[in-house]
Design a protein around this motif. Structure first.
Motif, mmCIF file in Angstrom:
data_model
loop_
_atom_site.group_PDB
_atom_site.id
_atom_site.type_symbol
_atom_site.label_atom_id
_atom_site.label_comp_id
_atom_site.label_asym_id
_atom_site.label_seq_id
_atom_site.Cartn_x
_atom_site.Cartn_y
_atom_site.Cartn_z
ATOM 1 N N ALA A 226 0.828 -1.210 0.000
ATOM 2 C CA ALA A 226 0.000 0.000 0.000
ATOM 3 C C ALA A 226 0.863 1.261 0.000
ATOM 4 N N LEU A 227 1.992 1.219 0.707
ATOM 5 C CA LEU A 227 2.866 2.389 0.786
ATOM 6 C C LEU A 227 3.491 2.733 -0.563
ATOM 7 N N LEU A 228 3.606 1.751 -1.447
ATOM 8 C CA LEU A 228 4.164 1.998 -2.774
ATOM 9 C C LEU A 228 3.148 2.651 -3.712
ATOM 10 N N GLU A 229 1.886 2.670 -3.315
ATOM 11 C CA GLU A 229 0.811 3.354 -4.040
ATOM 12 C C GLU A 229 0.762 2.977 -5.526
ATOM 13 N N LEU A 256 -6.331 -2.261 -1.485
ATOM 14 C CA LEU A 256 -5.511 -2.154 -2.694
ATOM 15 C C LEU A 256 -6.350 -2.386 -3.941
ATOM 16 N N THR A 257 -7.147 -3.441 -3.931
ATOM 17 C CA THR A 257 -7.943 -3.775 -5.124
ATOM 18 C C THR A 257 -9.075 -2.787 -5.355
ATOM 19 N N ALA A 258 -9.430 -2.024 -4.320
ATOM 20 C CA ALA A 258 -10.483 -1.020 -4.484
ATOM 21 C C ALA A 258 -9.987 0.184 -5.277
ATOM 22 N N ARG A 259 -8.665 0.421 -5.261
ATOM 23 C CA ARG A 259 -8.156 1.607 -5.956
ATOM 24 C C ARG A 259 -7.156 1.304 -7.061
ATOM 25 N N ALA A 260 -6.713 0.059 -7.161
ATOM 26 C CA ALA A 260 -5.749 -0.307 -8.201
ATOM 27 C C ALA A 260 -6.356 -1.357 -9.128
#
Length: 292
Positions: A226-229, A256-260
């Motif tokens: 998550a920190l690697l965005e 993560l899967t909600a935004r990537a």
């Protein structure tokens, strides 16, 4: 003169020349190499896996191989030379990540095999380029009678589409990883993977873990991810990776899967224009979906 009866020779990536009185037709191959040959229209009679594989063939590694028609001999370290020779091969095709080392097979079994059957090794180590891997496999396929694949045009088109998508994406970041469980994930170091370096060469912005132990992978947790965005996440879907369905209760994975955008990734991509075209096309589509 008919190539099939005029003798066959091929210099592999160890500098050894394999030869036979006629062009081989019954090929046993490491599953990744077998998948690449299948993409050239050459179907092996059998394939074998590595120490990471189980009793069933890994569909991710198999590519377009029809597993119902091609025998899977099991993980290579469990094979002896007799199990391979039982398939009456006139050629064994292997890959290697280290100089002069056959990947997957027990060293003694590989030595015994090469004393009886021509064995060709294609170097797929991290120093190789994706184009170089494709071209070496294409050269082997051509020596076995395969025609130039039409997929080369599709690969070039996919490269152009990927470069354009990368330019329009506003610097979207792509991260490659291999799930290892609810608390552990392996993060790919982009410079160590020919396919990830190819993405960077086409203008894709790749996310990299912090320097530290591990040549190919860095070990971390889902919060590290998550920190690697990342905007796009390439997720290892080989059978030895943790299945994604088991990560549903991991909060960091859900976030993560909600935004990537998640894209299935095979770190043992077949070395063929067909497989490369599909890979570039999938990443291009994911970047296009992230375009502002």
């Amino acid at each position: 003169m008919d190539q099939r009866t005029s003798g066959w020779r091929f210099a592999d990536d160890r500098g050894r020349t394999a030869s036979a009185p006629r062009t081989p037709e019954r090929v046993v191959a490491y599953i990744r190499a077998g998948a690449a040959l299948q993409d050239h229209g050459l179907r092996p009679v059998a394939v074998f896996g590595s120490a990471h594989d189980g009793p069933l063939a890994d569909p991710a590694k198999a590519g377009s191989l029809p597993l119902g028609e091609v025998a899977y001999l099991g993980p290579g370290p469990a094979l002896d030379a007799a199990a391979v020779l039982d398939r009456r091969p006139d050629l064994v095709v292997a890959v290697g990540y280290e100089p002069d080392q056959v990947y997957g097979l027990d060293p003694d079994a590989a030595k015994q095999l090469e004393e009886q059957v021509p064995l060709v090794l294609i170097d797929v180590g991290q120093d190789r380029t994706l184009d170089g891997l494709r071209d070496r496999t294409a050269a082997l396929a051509a020596s076995l009678g395969a025609a130039e694949p039409r997929a080369r045009r599709e690969e070039e088109a996919a490269r152009r589409a990927l470069r354009a998508a990368a330019e329009r994406s506003g610097g979207a970041r792509v991260l490659a990883l291999s799930p290892a469980g609810a608390g552990t994930v392996h993060l790919a170091r982009p410079g160590a993977w020919p396919d990830l370096r190819a993405l960077a060469d086409l203008g894709v912005r790749t996310a990299a873990p912090a320097p530290g132990p591990g040549v190919n992978w860095a070990c971390g947790d889902w919060n590290t991810v998550a920190l690697l965005e990342p905007d796009v996440v390439l997720v290892d879907v080989r059978a030895n990776a943790e299945p994604l369905v088991s990560l549903g209760d991991v909060p960091a994975w859900r976030e993560l899967t909600a935004r990537a955008t998640v894209v299935p990734w095979n770190p043992e991509l077949p070395c063929s224009a067909r497989a490369h075209a599909d890979f570039f096309g999938a990443v291009a589509a994911a970047l296009a979906a992230r375009t502002p």
